[in-house]
Motif scaffolding. Structure first.
Motif, PDB file in Angstrom:
ATOM      1  N   TRP A 271       0.855  -1.207   0.000  1.00 45.07           N
ATOM      2  CA  TRP A 271       0.000   0.000   0.000  1.00 45.07           C
ATOM      3  C   TRP A 271       0.883   1.246   0.000  1.00 45.07           C
ATOM      4  CZ3 TRP A 271      -0.875   4.557   2.303  1.00 45.07           C
ATOM      5  CH2 TRP A 271      -2.096   5.192   2.062  1.00 45.07           C
ATOM      6  N   LEU A 272       1.886   1.257   0.859  1.00 42.60           N
ATOM      7  CA  LEU A 272       2.780   2.416   0.934  1.00 42.60           C
ATOM      8  C   LEU A 272       3.496   2.651  -0.397  1.00 42.60           C
ATOM      9  CD1 LEU A 272       4.282   1.848   4.493  1.00 42.60           C
ATOM     10  CD2 LEU A 272       3.022   3.882   3.767  1.00 42.60           C
ATOM     11  N   LYS A 273       3.953   1.581  -1.013  1.00 47.15           N
ATOM     12  CA  LYS A 273       4.675   1.702  -2.280  1.00 47.15           C
ATOM     13  C   LYS A 273       3.755   2.270  -3.363  1.00 47.15           C
ATOM     14  CE  LYS A 273       8.717  -0.340  -3.997  1.00 47.15           C
ATOM     15  NZ  LYS A 273       9.834  -1.111  -3.477  1.00 47.15           N
ATOM     16  N   ALA A 274       2.503   1.792  -3.377  1.00 46.55           N
ATOM     17  CA  ALA A 274       1.563   2.223  -4.412  1.00 46.55           C
ATOM     18  C   ALA A 274       1.108   3.669  -4.219  1.00 46.55           C
ATOM     19  CB  ALA A 274       0.349   1.296  -4.428  1.00 46.55           C
ATOM     20  N   ASN A 275       1.179   4.161  -2.973  1.00 48.77           N
ATOM     21  CA  ASN A 275       0.637   5.494  -2.688  1.00 48.77           C
ATOM     22  C   ASN A 275       1.697   6.484  -2.215  1.00 48.77           C
ATOM     23  OD1 ASN A 275      -2.451   5.101  -2.922  1.00 48.77           O
ATOM     24  ND2 ASN A 275      -1.790   3.345  -1.695  1.00 48.77           N
ATOM     25  N   ALA A 276       2.957   6.184  -2.495  1.00 49.28           N
ATOM     26  CA  ALA A 276       4.062   7.019  -2.016  1.00 49.28           C
ATOM     27  C   ALA A 276       3.993   8.450  -2.542  1.00 49.28           C
ATOM     28  CB  ALA A 276       5.398   6.386  -2.399  1.00 49.28           C
ATOM     29  N   ARG A 277       3.375   8.655  -3.691  1.00 43.68           N
ATOM     30  CA  ARG A 277       3.311  10.001  -4.280  1.00 43.68           C
ATOM     31  C   ARG A 277       2.120  10.811  -3.766  1.00 43.68           C
ATOM     32  NH1 ARG A 277       6.731  10.751  -8.573  1.00 43.68           N
ATOM     33  NH2 ARG A 277       7.785   8.892  -9.364  1.00 43.68           N
ATOM     34  N   ASN A 278       1.241  10.198  -3.015  1.00 47.13           N
ATOM     35  CA  ASN A 278       0.052  10.880  -2.505  1.00 47.13           C
ATOM     36  C   ASN A 278       0.307  11.464  -1.119  1.00 47.13           C
ATOM     37  OD1 ASN A 278      -1.744  10.149  -4.697  1.00 47.13           O
ATOM     38  ND2 ASN A 278      -1.754   8.080  -3.871  1.00 47.13           N
ATOM     39  N   GLN A 279      -0.452  12.501  -0.774  1.00 41.49           N
ATOM     40  CA  GLN A 279      -0.562  12.903   0.624  1.00 41.49           C
ATOM     41  C   GLN A 279      -1.471  11.878   1.287  1.00 41.49           C
ATOM     42  OE1 GLN A 279      -0.286  17.529   1.634  1.00 41.49           O
ATOM     43  NE2 GLN A 279      -2.168  16.969   0.612  1.00 41.49           N
ATOM     44  N   PHE A 280      -0.982  11.197   2.311  1.00 36.99           N
ATOM     45  CA  PHE A 280      -1.827  10.149   2.876  1.00 36.99           C
ATOM     46  C   PHE A 280      -1.848  10.185   4.397  1.00 36.99           C
ATOM     47  CE2 PHE A 280       2.327   7.935   2.288  1.00 36.99           C
ATOM     48  CZ  PHE A 280       2.558   7.500   3.589  1.00 36.99           C
ATOM     49  N   PHE A 281      -2.925   9.610   4.919  1.00 38.04           N
ATOM     50  CA  PHE A 281      -3.075   9.331   6.346  1.00 38.04           C
ATOM     51  C   PHE A 281      -3.357   7.841   6.452  1.00 38.04           C
ATOM     52  CE2 PHE A 281      -6.246   8.774   9.876  1.00 38.04           C
ATOM     53  CZ  PHE A 281      -5.361   8.936  10.918  1.00 38.04           C
ATOM     54  N   LEU A 282      -2.455   7.123   7.107  1.00 39.03           N
ATOM     55  CA  LEU A 282      -2.564   5.664   7.180  1.00 39.03           C
ATOM     56  C   LEU A 282      -2.615   5.224   8.636  1.00 39.03           C
ATOM     57  CD1 LEU A 282      -2.468   2.844   5.827  1.00 39.03           C
ATOM     58  CD2 LEU A 282       0.030   3.033   5.883  1.00 39.03           C
ATOM     59  N   MET A 283      -3.638   4.459   8.999  1.00 37.96           N
ATOM     60  CA  MET A 283      -3.762   3.895  10.337  1.00 37.96           C
ATOM     61  C   MET A 283      -3.392   2.415  10.264  1.00 37.96           C
ATOM     62  SD  MET A 283      -5.472   2.011  12.790  1.00 37.96           S
ATOM     63  CE  MET A 283      -7.079   1.575  12.150  1.00 37.96           C
ATOM     64  N   ILE A 284      -2.258   2.064  10.877  1.00 42.71           N
ATOM     65  CA  ILE A 284      -1.786   0.683  10.917  1.00 42.71           C
ATOM     66  C   ILE A 284      -2.023   0.158  12.332  1.00 42.71           C
ATOM     67  CG2 ILE A 284       0.143  -0.872  10.477  1.00 42.71           C
ATOM     68  CD1 ILE A 284       1.546   1.479   9.045  1.00 42.71           C
ATOM     69  N   HIS A 285      -2.766  -0.916  12.441  1.00 42.68           N
ATOM     70  CA  HIS A 285      -3.135  -1.429  13.761  1.00 42.68           C
ATOM     71  C   HIS A 285      -2.413  -2.754  14.033  1.00 42.68           C
ATOM     72  CE1 HIS A 285      -6.561  -2.829  16.666  1.00 42.68           C
ATOM     73  NE2 HIS A 285      -5.456  -2.483  17.304  1.00 42.68           N
ATOM     74  N   TYR A 286      -1.438  -2.691  14.927  1.00 45.38           N
ATOM     75  CA  TYR A 286      -0.754  -3.901  15.380  1.00 45.38           C
ATOM     76  C   TYR A 286      -1.410  -4.386  16.677  1.00 45.38           C
ATOM     77  CZ  TYR A 286       3.004  -2.349  12.219  1.00 45.38           C
ATOM     78  OH  TYR A 286       3.740  -1.943  11.141  1.00 45.38           O
ATOM     79  N   MET A 287      -1.652  -5.682  16.788  1.00 46.98           N
ATOM     80  CA  MET A 287      -2.328  -6.218  17.972  1.00 46.98           C
ATOM     81  C   MET A 287      -1.383  -6.893  18.952  1.00 46.98           C
ATOM     82  SD  MET A 287      -5.704  -6.158  18.669  1.00 46.98           S
ATOM     83  CE  MET A 287      -6.311  -7.769  19.155  1.00 46.98           C
ATOM     84  N   ASP A 288      -0.131  -7.075  18.578  1.00 43.40           N
ATOM     85  CA  ASP A 288       0.817  -7.612  19.539  1.00 43.40           C
ATOM     86  C   ASP A 288       1.582  -6.420  20.111  1.00 43.40           C
ATOM     87  OD1 ASP A 288       1.959  -9.480  16.711  1.00 43.40           O
ATOM     88  OD2 ASP A 288       1.903  -7.322  16.873  1.00 43.40           O
ATOM     89  N   PRO A 289       1.701  -6.311  21.412  1.00 40.56           N
ATOM     90  CA  PRO A 289       1.311  -7.243  22.453  1.00 40.56           C
ATOM     91  C   PRO A 289      -0.146  -7.065  22.880  1.00 40.56           C
ATOM     92  CG  PRO A 289       2.479  -5.406  23.421  1.00 40.56           C
ATOM     93  CD  PRO A 289       2.454  -5.165  21.938  1.00 40.56           C
TER      94      PRO A 289
END
Length: 313
Positions: A125-143
Motif C-alpha cells: 500500500w505504501l509503495k503504491a501510494n508514495a506520491r500521494n498525501q496520505f493518512f494511514l492507520m496501521i493497527h498492530y495487535m501484539d502485544p
C-alpha cells in the motif's frame, strides 16, 4: 481515555472523551454525527486508509468514517464465523467452549494478524501510494491477549481460556507479554526501514500510540477493561514530527489520546472541529496542554468509573 479498545480508539479518532462520543459498550457504533480525524484529512485532500486488526473497531461499528479504504484484517476464526457474527452472544459462548474444551488457538492468526503479516499488507500500500498525501492507520495487535511466547512454541495465555489466572502466574504472563513487545519493536523497525528506503520517512509524521495497557495482578486483577489503574491506562505516545522537528525531546507530563487529532491537524495546517475536547501537542502548545491533566472513563459490563490524573497526583 479508557482501558479497552473501542472507547479509546473512538477518542483518538475524534478528539472526544468517551462520555461525549458515547461509544463505550460492546455493541456501540461510532455515531455518524461525530467528526473523525480521517474525515477532516480526507476533506483536506489526503488519501486516507486504515488496517484495523480488532473487530471492535471494524466497519461493523462504523469506525471507517472518513477512510477511503478500511480493511479489517480478519483472523482465522474457529467455526468459520464471519466478522459480523463474532459479536453475537451465541457465537461468543460457543467460542469460549471451543477454546476451553476442544482446541486451543495455538497461533496468533487464530486471534489477530501478527505484526509481520500486517507489514506484508501495509508495504505494498505504501509503495503504491508514495506520491500521494496520505493518512494511514496501521493497527498492530501484539502485544495483546493472548500473550504468545517468542519464538512461537505453541503455548500462550488467553483470557478466553483462563479469565482469572493464579496470582503465582503473574511473572510468567508478564514474560510472554514482554516478548511480544520485543517482537513488535523489531517489526516496527522494519516499517521504519521501509519508509526510509522509499524516501518516505523524513517527511512523514508518525505517531506510535496504544489504546490501553494490561494488568498483571498489580491490583488483584488481570487483562484490561476492568479498572482505571495506571497499568491499564498509562500508555506510550511517541511522535515523530516531520523533518526532525523536536527530535530527541522527552516529556514526562500527562497528556491524552484525544490530544492526537488537534496535534495532527495543527501540524498539517487544517482546521480542527470546534467540538474536539483534546489539546494540540504541536509546537509550544505542549507545556500548556500537559498542565491540564487527563481524564479516563470506563462504562463496561456494569463497571462505571472515571479517573483524573495530573502530573503530580
Amino acid at each position: 481515555s479508557s482501558s479497552w479498545t473501542k472507547p479509546s480508539f473512538a477518542s483518538f479518532f475524534t478528539g472526544l472523551y468517551p462520555s461525549t462520543h458515547n461509544t463505550v459498550h460492546k455493541l456501540d457504533r461510532l455515531p455518524n454525527k461525530v467528526k473523525t480525524l480521517a474525515e477532516i484529512l480526507s476533506e483536506g485532500g489526503y488519501l486516507t486508509s486504515g488496517f484495523p486488526n480488532n473487530p471492535n473497531i471494524s466497519s461493523t461499528f462504523n469506525f471507517q468514517q472518513g477512510f477511503h479504504t478500511y480493511r479489517y484484517l480478519k483472523p482465522n476464526l474457529p467455526l468459520w464465523a464471519p466478522e459480523s457474527g463474532v459479536h453475537l452472544v451465541g457465537y461468543r459462548i460457543i467460542r469460549v467452549l471451543f477454546e476451553r474444551y476442544i482446541k486451543e488457538g495455538d497461533q496468533p492468526r487464530s486471534y489477530y494478524w501478527p505484526a509481520e503479516d500486517v507489514n506484508k499488507e501495509v508495504f505494498p500500500w505504501l509503495k503504491a501510494n508514495a506520491r500521494n498525501q496520505f493518512f494511514l492507520m496501521i493497527h498492530y495487535m501484539d502485544p495483546h491477549d493472548p500473550y504468545f511466547f517468542r519464538p512461537l512454541n505453541n503455548k500462550s495465555f488467553a483470557r478466553i481460556r483462563n479469565p482469572s489466572p493464579r496470582p503465582s502466574l503473574a511473572n510468567r504472563l508478564a514474560v510472554a507479554y514482554a516478548q511480544e513487545v520485543k517482537y513488535l519493536d523489531k517489526n516496527l523497525a522494519k516499517l521504519f526501514d521501509f519508509l526510509k528506503q522509499n524516501n518516505l520517512y523524513e517527511n512523514t509524521m508518525i505517531l506510535l500510540i496504544s489504546d490501553h495497557g494490561e494488568e498483571f495482578f498489580e491490583h488483584n486483577g488481570w487483562w484490561h477493561g476492568t479498572s482505571l489503574y495506571e497499568e491499564q491506562i498509562h500508555v506510550p505516545m511517541i511522535i515523530k514530527f516531520r523533518k526532525g522537528k523536536n527530535k530527541g525531546r522527552i516529556y514526562n507530563e500527562v497528556v491524552q489520546l484525544l490530544d492526537i487529532p488537534p496535534t495532527v491537524l495543527d501540524e498539517v495546517g487544517l482546521p480542527r472541529s470546534e467540538k474536539m475536547q483534546g489539546r494540540s501537542l504541536a509546537g509550544t502548545a505542549l507545556e500548556a496542554a500537559a498542565s491540564e491533566g487527563a481524564l479516563s472513563e470506563l462504562n463496561l459490563e456494569g463497571q462505571v468509573m472515571s479517573s483524573y490524573r495530573e502530573n503530580r497526583w
